[in-house]
Design an enzyme around this catalytic site. Structure first.
Site, mmCIF file in Angstrom:
data_model
loop_
_atom_site.group_PDB
_atom_site.id
_atom_site.type_symbol
_atom_site.label_atom_id
_atom_site.label_comp_id
_atom_site.label_asym_id
_atom_site.label_seq_id
_atom_site.Cartn_x
_atom_site.Cartn_y
_atom_site.Cartn_z
ATOM 1 N N ARG A 34 27.289 -2.188 32.687
ATOM 2 C CA ARG A 34 26.632 -2.461 33.434
ATOM 3 C C ARG A 34 27.466 -4.520 32.293
ATOM 4 N NH1 ARG A 34 22.750 -0.707 33.984
ATOM 5 N NH2 ARG A 34 22.646 0.145 32.136
ATOM 6 N N THR A 35 27.609 -3.799 31.804
ATOM 7 C CA THR A 35 28.081 -5.070 30.416
ATOM 8 C C THR A 35 30.274 -5.460 30.246
ATOM 9 O OG1 THR A 35 26.619 -4.803 28.548
ATOM 10 C CG2 THR A 35 28.284 -6.257 28.578
ATOM 11 N N HIS B 231 23.610 -9.944 21.105
ATOM 12 C CA HIS B 231 24.344 -9.720 22.458
ATOM 13 C C HIS B 231 23.288 -10.832 23.676
ATOM 14 C CE1 HIS B 231 25.347 -7.738 26.460
ATOM 15 N NE2 HIS B 231 24.381 -6.620 26.798
ATOM 16 N N ARG C 170 32.716 -5.024 21.974
ATOM 17 C CA ARG C 170 30.661 -4.192 21.898
ATOM 18 C C ARG C 170 30.596 -3.709 20.391
ATOM 19 N NH1 ARG C 170 26.481 -2.114 25.548
ATOM 20 N NH2 ARG C 170 26.146 -4.051 25.226
ATOM 21 N N LYS D 176 41.763 8.038 13.684
ATOM 22 C CA LYS D 176 42.569 8.738 12.911
ATOM 23 C C LYS D 176 41.848 8.173 11.441
ATOM 24 C CE LYS D 176 45.950 9.217 16.152
ATOM 25 N NZ LYS D 176 47.286 8.638 16.300
#
Ligand code: NCD
Length: 319
Positions: free
Chosen positions: A64-65, A142, A114, A92
């Site tokens: 969703r986000t 959030h 995020r 890496k």
């Protein structure tokens, strides 16, 4: 004479905690104009972020986000780069700050990120010229989820002040709760946190003294204007704090029988993803009181408003 426009005073959206009630209201008001754009029958695009480069950096899963931000960016006519954490040099051994400094060298205008580490965004904000938007940092905040929840509640009830809202479930691990607690208490809502004692961290009322705590969902439901259900965050170890999913559901699931205890017009919210049959049954999630898909719809104009205000603090009219 017209009143001077409110000047949005932040370069980054790191969380709800640093925002004033006026900042929050400015975002929600700006989002109203963008909702009209999103609901147009044909062209749902405005040139507000034309020629701005937005980098979406998602180091944790999201459906969703991530899509919502990308749609918001496209509707603002931004240029978009999606950074894939799996194929990046992070695998890496490059550090986040080196990745960020390399990105900075390419001069993006906005970074939406995020990340699993609480505070990762604040670190980036100290090292980068781009505006940083927090799309979720571990179990910390959030902010755009809380803003779209507030937008949905304000649209439904016309206000947040004095509104009684129960937030039910995995309070311990939820960044959605933390952002909602900041937002709802700043705007004067009456919040009750509901869940088993193991999922409500001790000391939460030291940070949010006005918040009530209940371990009895059925006793709490009759007074509420809105009920926000949360998923148990098993990926963050919630399994260790409850006997079983069945036992949890027996006491804390929102189902048809418990809906009968609520006000007839109670609003049911959930940030998604839903675990049907655990914290909520399908008949409630898909029922007439559910605003769950409206929350998703509102995510786009709310994120448009955030991106726009960070780049245009005067909050100009929607072009
Ligand atoms: C939430 C999240 O990722 O924090 N979902 C979302 O962004 N809509 C809640 C969750 O994962 O349960």
């Amino acid at each position: 004479m017209t009143a001077p426009r409110y000047l949005f005073p932040h370069r980054h959206l790191l969380g709800i905690q640093p925002l004033s009630p006026q900042d929050i209201t400015a975002i929600l008001d700006q989002a109203r104009g963008f909702e009209e754009v999103c609901e147009r029958p044909e062209i749902k695009i405005v040139p507000a972020l034309r020629k701005r480069l937005v980098v979406n950096l998602f180091f944790e899963n999201s459906t969703r986000t991530r899509n919502s931000f990308e749609i918001a960016e496209k509707r603002l006519s931004a240029e978009i780069i999606n950074f894939d954490a799996d194929t990046s040099s992070l695998s890496k051994g490059e550090t986040l700050i080196d990745t960020a400094l390399n990105l900075e060298s390419m001069r993006p205008d906005l970074i939406v990120m995020r990340h699993a580490a609480p505070g990762a965004h604040a670190l980036l904000a100290r090292h980068m010229r781009a505006n940083i938007v927090n799309a979720g940092d571990g179990a910390h905040e959030h902010p755009t989820q809380a803003l779209l929840d507030a937008y949905t509640l304000r649209k439904r009830f016309g206000r947040l002040e004095g509104l009684r809202i129960a937030i039910v479930g995995d309070i311990r691990n939820s960044r959605v709760v933390r952002s909602n607690l900041w937002l709802l208490t700043k705007l004067g809502a009456e919040v009750t946190l509901v869940g088993p004692p193991t999922l409500i961290p001790e000391g939460i009322q030291e940070t949010w003294p006005s918040v009530a705590i209940s371990h009895d969902l059925e006793a709490t439901l009759p007074d509420q204007d809105a009920v926000m259900m949360l998923r148990c965050q098993f990926e963050r170890g919630t399994g260790a704090f409850i006997p079983s999913q069945g036992e949890y559901a027996r006491f804390f699931q929102l189902n048809a029988a418990r809906m009968k205890l609520c006000k007839p017009d109670v609003a049911v919210l959930h940030p998604g993803p839903i675990n049907r049959g655990v914290e909520i049954t399908s008949e409630v999630a898909d029922g007439p009181n559910s605003l769950i898909l409206q929350q998703v719809t509102h995510g786009v104009p709310v994120r448009m408003a955030v991106l726009f205000l960070l780049c245009n603090p005067h909050g100009e009219q929607v072009p």
